[in-house]
Design a protein around this motif. Sequence first.
Motif, PDB file in Angstrom:
ATOM      1  N   LYS A 240       0.825  -1.204   0.000  1.00  0.00           N
ATOM      2  CA  LYS A 240       0.000   0.000   0.000  1.00  0.00           C
ATOM      3  C   LYS A 240       0.867   1.265   0.000  1.00  0.00           C
ATOM      4  O   LYS A 240       0.518   2.279  -0.620  1.00  0.00           O
ATOM      5  CB  LYS A 240      -0.944  -0.004   1.203  1.00  0.00           C
ATOM      6  N   ALA A 241       1.994   1.219   0.693  1.00  0.00           N
ATOM      7  CA  ALA A 241       2.903   2.371   0.713  1.00  0.00           C
ATOM      8  C   ALA A 241       3.474   2.627  -0.682  1.00  0.00           C
ATOM      9  O   ALA A 241       3.572   3.781  -1.121  1.00  0.00           O
ATOM     10  CB  ALA A 241       4.025   2.143   1.719  1.00  0.00           C
ATOM     11  N   GLU A 243       2.018   1.828  -3.449  1.00  0.00           N
ATOM     12  CA  GLU A 243       0.891   2.303  -4.258  1.00  0.00           C
ATOM     13  C   GLU A 243       0.577   3.777  -4.008  1.00  0.00           C
ATOM     14  O   GLU A 243       0.299   4.537  -4.937  1.00  0.00           O
ATOM     15  CB  GLU A 243      -0.352   1.458  -3.939  1.00  0.00           C
ATOM     16  N   PHE A 244       0.637   4.202  -2.743  1.00  0.00           N
ATOM     17  CA  PHE A 244       0.202   5.544  -2.363  1.00  0.00           C
ATOM     18  C   PHE A 244       1.310   6.599  -2.380  1.00  0.00           C
ATOM     19  O   PHE A 244       1.018   7.794  -2.419  1.00  0.00           O
ATOM     20  CB  PHE A 244      -0.397   5.528  -0.951  1.00  0.00           C
ATOM     21  N   SER A 245       2.568   6.187  -2.325  1.00  0.00           N
ATOM     22  CA  SER A 245       3.669   7.137  -2.105  1.00  0.00           C
ATOM     23  C   SER A 245       3.965   7.990  -3.338  1.00  0.00           C
ATOM     24  O   SER A 245       3.672   7.615  -4.474  1.00  0.00           O
ATOM     25  CB  SER A 245       4.944   6.397  -1.706  1.00  0.00           C
ATOM     26  N   SER A 246       4.596   9.140  -3.060  1.00  0.00           N
ATOM     27  CA  SER A 246       5.149   9.957  -4.138  1.00  0.00           C
ATOM     28  C   SER A 246       6.284   9.180  -4.804  1.00  0.00           C
ATOM     29  O   SER A 246       6.785   8.197  -4.240  1.00  0.00           O
ATOM     30  CB  SER A 246       5.697  11.267  -3.565  1.00  0.00           C
ATOM     31  N   ASN A 249       9.359   9.004  -2.486  1.00  0.00           N
ATOM     32  CA  ASN A 249       9.235   8.080  -1.354  1.00  0.00           C
ATOM     33  C   ASN A 249       9.172   6.627  -1.810  1.00  0.00           C
ATOM     34  O   ASN A 249       9.658   5.730  -1.120  1.00  0.00           O
ATOM     35  CB  ASN A 249       7.993   8.417  -0.539  1.00  0.00           C
ATOM     36  N   LYS A 250       8.536   6.409  -2.969  1.00  0.00           N
ATOM     37  CA  LYS A 250       8.465   5.046  -3.511  1.00  0.00           C
ATOM     38  C   LYS A 250       9.866   4.521  -3.814  1.00  0.00           C
ATOM     39  O   LYS A 250      10.199   3.381  -3.460  1.00  0.00           O
ATOM     40  CB  LYS A 250       7.619   5.042  -4.780  1.00  0.00           C
ATOM     41  N   ILE A 274       7.297   6.424   6.264  1.00  0.00           N
ATOM     42  CA  ILE A 274       6.678   6.352   4.925  1.00  0.00           C
ATOM     43  C   ILE A 274       5.356   5.610   4.995  1.00  0.00           C
ATOM     44  O   ILE A 274       4.378   6.002   4.342  1.00  0.00           O
ATOM     45  CB  ILE A 274       7.645   5.674   3.920  1.00  0.00           C
ATOM     46  N   SER A 277       3.012   8.380   6.511  1.00  0.00           N
ATOM     47  CA  SER A 277       2.780   9.561   5.673  1.00  0.00           C
ATOM     48  C   SER A 277       2.078   9.222   4.368  1.00  0.00           C
ATOM     49  O   SER A 277       1.321  10.043   3.832  1.00  0.00           O
ATOM     50  CB  SER A 277       4.106  10.278   5.387  1.00  0.00           C
ATOM     51  N   SER A 278       2.296   8.033   3.847  1.00  0.00           N
ATOM     52  CA  SER A 278       1.673   7.639   2.582  1.00  0.00           C
ATOM     53  C   SER A 278       0.195   7.283   2.744  1.00  0.00           C
ATOM     54  O   SER A 278      -0.550   7.215   1.766  1.00  0.00           O
ATOM     55  CB  SER A 278       2.412   6.430   1.987  1.00  0.00           C
ATOM     56  N   ALA A 280      -0.561   4.317   4.113  1.00  0.00           N
ATOM     57  CA  ALA A 280      -0.588   2.847   4.114  1.00  0.00           C
ATOM     58  C   ALA A 280      -0.987   2.285   5.473  1.00  0.00           C
ATOM     59  O   ALA A 280      -1.709   1.284   5.549  1.00  0.00           O
ATOM     60  CB  ALA A 280       0.781   2.296   3.706  1.00  0.00           C
TER      61      ALA A 280
END
Length: 324
Positions: A240-241, A243-246, A249-250, A274, A277-278, A280
Amino acid sequence: MRNIQFYQEAFLLFLKDFKISGDPSTLYSPITYILNLGGKRLRPVLTLMAAEIFNCDYKKALNAALSVEVFHNFSLIHDDIMDEAPLRRGKETVHIKWDLNTGILSGDAMLIMAYQIFEKYEADTFQKLAKLFSKTAIEVCEGQQYDMDFEIRDDVTVEEYLKMIEFKTAVLIGAALKMGAIVANASEKDQNYIYEFGKNLGIAFQLQDDYLDAFGDPKLFGKQVGGDIIENKKTYLYLKAVEFSSKENKLELQHLYSISPNDYSDKLETTKQIFISSGAAEATQQEIKNYTDKAFIVLEKLSVDSDKKIILRQFGEQLMNRNM
């Protein structure tokens, strides 16, 4: 209906009388060893509970419960070999205490024993139990293989991960409950409902395990917090992190999951930040709730008295609150 402690104690007494002997002793001694390493015996407890929920004496389900526990411990022996784990419940693992080949053979023997225990039932019940057991056993193996495959893949999806934990963990919980229902001769509809209850609760439990591995209190969690991050395991939180991160960050997260530093404190802290903040971490908590709710919704469909549904619901709540 009785409380969980009653079923635990009743099963432990039955397990104590389950004598495993024969030659060569080096094949059978490891089986006795792992079956007596302890644990909460949740799966056999579920089998006994399910039998009584459908108005059957729990004693009639003791052999089915034993089969579930023997199979579960067979899977632990082989999991420890694949993970190269030195300890199980604070004691030496079978392949360390004896050797690798003995671990493989003793595990194989336990799988066969699990089937043999069903022979104590009448033909119709035996057939239904064996059919469910065969389906569950192959799914557990598939789940374990998915888990190993994911270690070397960078393209694992959330859907694939959920399928992996369903097969590796949740189906055996569902099967444990359904076996009790089969022994009790419950309707096919109720057998399937109680299976779905257990399966959804099992997925919720594993997702919660992922979450607590990163954010749990080590005193309450019972094992090292951050172990999945240290071992670069692509859990629901990680997926999920990603998927959601900038983009930044990814890339950082993917880099962190490609390294194994001697001092992992920075890696843990950055990864957890992360996850938060993301979004996740929040998404994981929501998915835990979703699967727990699914379990409790299907529970209401059972054609049993409401007080029995309450007992199963309380079990689920205690399990998710880690009070067991």
